[in-house]
Design a protein around this motif. Structure first.
Motif, mmCIF file in Angstrom:
data_model
loop_
_atom_site.group_PDB
_atom_site.id
_atom_site.type_symbol
_atom_site.label_atom_id
_atom_site.label_comp_id
_atom_site.label_asym_id
_atom_site.label_seq_id
_atom_site.Cartn_x
_atom_site.Cartn_y
_atom_site.Cartn_z
ATOM 1 N N LYS A 36 0.827 -1.204 0.000
ATOM 2 C CA LYS A 36 0.000 0.000 0.000
ATOM 3 C C LYS A 36 0.861 1.253 0.000
ATOM 4 O O LYS A 36 0.537 2.242 -0.663
ATOM 5 C CB LYS A 36 -0.924 -0.011 1.216
ATOM 6 C CG LYS A 36 -2.112 -0.953 1.101
ATOM 7 C CD LYS A 36 -2.913 -0.997 2.386
ATOM 8 C CE LYS A 36 -3.503 0.368 2.696
ATOM 9 N NZ LYS A 36 -4.330 0.324 3.928
ATOM 10 N N GLU A 37 1.966 1.215 0.731
ATOM 11 C CA GLU A 37 2.871 2.363 0.731
ATOM 12 C C GLU A 37 3.431 2.620 -0.661
ATOM 13 O O GLU A 37 3.451 3.759 -1.138
ATOM 14 C CB GLU A 37 4.010 2.121 1.722
ATOM 15 C CG GLU A 37 3.596 2.123 3.177
ATOM 16 C CD GLU A 37 3.233 3.519 3.665
ATOM 17 O OE1 GLU A 37 3.524 4.495 2.962
ATOM 18 O OE2 GLU A 37 2.648 3.627 4.761
ATOM 19 N N SER B 241 0.971 4.039 -3.140
ATOM 20 C CA SER B 241 0.595 5.437 -2.957
ATOM 21 C C SER B 241 1.419 6.375 -3.835
ATOM 22 O O SER B 241 1.072 7.546 -3.999
ATOM 23 C CB SER B 241 0.761 5.834 -1.486
ATOM 24 O OG SER B 241 2.131 5.864 -1.122
ATOM 25 N N ALA C 212 2.143 12.256 -3.877
ATOM 26 C CA ALA C 212 1.081 11.428 -3.328
ATOM 27 C C ALA C 212 0.927 11.720 -1.849
ATOM 28 O O ALA C 212 1.912 11.930 -1.143
ATOM 29 C CB ALA C 212 1.404 9.947 -3.539
ATOM 30 N N SER D 174 0.407 11.171 2.168
ATOM 31 C CA SER D 174 0.885 10.124 3.069
ATOM 32 C C SER D 174 -0.211 9.115 3.337
ATOM 33 O O SER D 174 -1.376 9.454 3.473
ATOM 34 C CB SER D 174 1.340 10.755 4.390
ATOM 35 O OG SER D 174 1.625 9.752 5.325
ATOM 36 N N SER D 175 0.181 7.806 3.407
ATOM 37 C CA SER D 175 -0.806 6.756 3.620
ATOM 38 C C SER D 175 -1.203 6.645 5.077
ATOM 39 O O SER D 175 -2.029 5.826 5.421
ATOM 40 C CB SER D 175 -0.258 5.417 3.144
ATOM 41 O OG SER D 175 0.887 5.090 3.897
#
Length: 572
Positions: free
Chosen positions: A265-266, A269, A568, A570-571
């Motif tokens: 997921k990181e 992003s 992008a 931050s997650s």
């Protein structure tokens, strides 16, 4: 605890890339000047395809599939290209005839434009667009060498990028040093000819050199360049040969499973990741469309009908040929007719297999699972395809066809061996890695020169299996390259000396000399982003100048410091 990013000896990315590119390019370039036309595997077939594609005529790029004769007149699948007729000079007079020098062949020539058959006529045109123009415009020795040098430069650029990735993120430098084990003399020989297999192997090495640090360690925004290299390598693997999609699928499966959703997921992003995923998917769809539309997998029933080899017999024959597959990855020159002495092969096998065995013994079950994926993709799958089609095509599988995937095994083993495992100390620390790197340089690098000398002697004066040491004079014989036999020897020696120096400069200390390793719980400072705290630490580069590195990275963290990378959010 390991602090990634602390280390790197050749600190400057551009400088390290340029130095490694020149080392690889000189080594590969020696073969460009040493080999007669069509002495490298299938060079005539690929050269004809390249000259046809370089006409930029859609009818040549999308050549109509046809049954064409090979070098020996046997029917096979391919196409016709309109190229200078003199390019159709197969080395049948000395290929597979070890005692016959290359002076019986006229070499590459020009001539009128005619329809010329090639078994590579259905190959994807991507590689041929790049190497084809010199062959189209100058169908002579100069054009051939220029095209070979372009191919060598592509391979050297991919390997230099791979080296920089491992140099920066290999804990003690073991993974970077392991580049020597996968950059085999066979790869150098292929890179010095016209054959997309060389770029395919180089792309496989680059894919794993970028992917292993990217996917097997926690995310770090300084690895964004790895995404680009993985994307380029994936597109090349998908496009160059029909087996490429399978190599990519097994390679990604080995690195991604078991899945680490938080890490993925990181990375997802990042805008860069999304664009490269789109690009790889498009390249994959285009590759599948090409394979289906051009019928690249279609086979021709041989004259007299298919053979009658039973499945069990074919499996036994495939398993029993393991030695040929292994030495085919290490180095067999020409039309698979110029072998090194057995001790050279055993030396290379011992080094690589020892590293892989240690990786299987001293790492975790996830690594062993990845080993199994590599084995199924790189050994079982080619075996299934070979056995299932043996009555149509015979035994045509070669070790070099498996290298784009199997090159990942030693790189993975090296990466894991310099990691802590379940709280146990890593097997290879800085001191042991330094010793192993020196052994790689001393034991493996000279074999490149040995193979070049063997090949030059074979092409210049023939080579008997019982030839004595006095026969191996690369300056004697009935045939010599138009540019002379001294030039390739000088290039090879220069390339190997440079390569040895480069790899001996690979740093092996995680911490700079005289510096005290920080405590397991380093001092923390507030992080406005709300993520894990990081302490900037000052480290010395190879010249003693300070560089700023980010440390205090917890190997078990659930998220990574990617604040607004590539625009992008931050997650967190």
């Amino acid at each position: 605890m390991y602090y990634p990013g602390v280390r790197s000896g050749l600190r400057s990315g551009p400088r390290a890339w340029l130095l490694s590119f020149l080392a690889f390019f000189l080594t590969f370039g020696a073969w460009c000047f040493a080999a007669p036309y069509d002495a490298p595997p299938d060079e005539v077939q690929h050269s004809i395809r390249a000259a046809g594609v370089a006409s930029f005529d859609p009818g040549q790029i999308f050549a109509r599939p046809a049954v064409v004769p090979d070098a020996f007149g046997n029917p096979g699948m391919g196409a016709y290209q309109r190229v200078p007729a003199g390019m159709d000079e197969h080395a049948v007079c000395f290929g597979n005839h070890q005692k016959q020098p290359a002076n019986c062949s006229p070499g590459i020539q020009g001539g009128p434009i005619e329809e010329v058959s090639t078994s590579a006529g259905r190959y994807n045109p991507l590689y041929y667009f790049v190497v084809g123009p010199p062959l189209r415009w100058f169908p002579n020795w100069g054009g051939l060498v220029a095209a070979r040098l372009i191919s060598s430069a592509i391979c050297a650029a991919l390997l230099a990028s791979a080296f920089v990735c491992l140099l920066r993120w290999s804990r003690f430098g073991l993974a970077a040093a392991t580049m020597l084990t996968v950059t085999t003399p066979m790869l150098a020989h292929l890179a010095g000819g016209i054959n997309p297999n060389s770029v395919e192997i180089s792309a496989g090495i680059a894919l794993f050199a970028a992917g292993i640090p990217l996917l097997l360690d926690p995310p770090d925004f300084r690895k964004r360049g790895h995404i680009t290299l993985m994307g380029i390598s994936a597109v090349l693997l998908l496009s160059l040969r029909s087996a490429g999609p399978a190599w990519l699928a097994f390679g990604l499966f080995a690195l991604l499973v078991p899945l680490r959703w938080k890490w993925l997921k990181e990375w997802f992003s990042l805008t860069r990741t999304k664009w490269w995923i789109v690009g790889v998917v498009v390249a994959g769809l285009a590759s599948v469309a090409w394979i289906i539309g051009m019928k690249t997998g279609e086979l021709v029933v041989p004259p007299g009908g298919p053979d009658d080899i039973k499945v069990g017999e074919a499996i036994a024959m495939y398993a029993d040929d393991w030695w040929l597959y292994v030495i085919g990855m290490i180095g067999v020159a020409g039309w698979f007719d110029t072998f090194l002495w057995t001790p050279f092969y055993l030396l290379w096998i011992s080094v690589v297999c020892g590293l892989i065995a240690l990786g299987a013994i001293f790492t975790d079950w996830a690594t062993r699972w990845r080993y199994a994926v590599f084995f199924v993709g790189g050994v079982v799958l080619p075996g299934y395809l070979q056995v299932s089609q043996v009555n149509l095509v015979g035994f045509i599988t070669l070790g070099r066809y498996m290298m784009p995937l199997l090159c990942g095994l030693p790189l993975l083993a090296a990466w894991m061996l310099e990691r802590e495992n379940r709280g146990q100390k890593e097997l290879f620390d800085a001191r042991r890695t330094r010793t192993l790197t020196r052994a790689y340089v001393v034991l493996l690098v000279p074999i490149h020169l040995v193979m070049l000398v063997f090949a030059m002697v074979r092409w210049q004066r023939g080579l008997s299996p019982n030839a004595g040491i006095g026969w191996f004079n690369p300056l004697a014989g009935q045939w010599h390259p138009p540019t002379g036999s001294v030039l390739p020897l000088l290039l090879m020696v220069a390339g190997l000396v440079w390569t040895g120096w480069l790899f001996l400069k690979v740093p092996h200390e995680e911490w700079a000399p005289g510096e005290v390793e920080p405590a397991a719980e380093p001092a923390k400072r507030p992080d406005p982003a709300g993520g894990p705290a990081h302490v900037p630490q000052q480290r010395a580069d190879g010249d003693g100048s300070p560089i700023l590195r980010q440390s205090g990275v917890n190997m078990e963290w659930p998220a990574s410091p990617l604040p607004e990378a590539d625009g992008a959010p931050s997650s967190r």
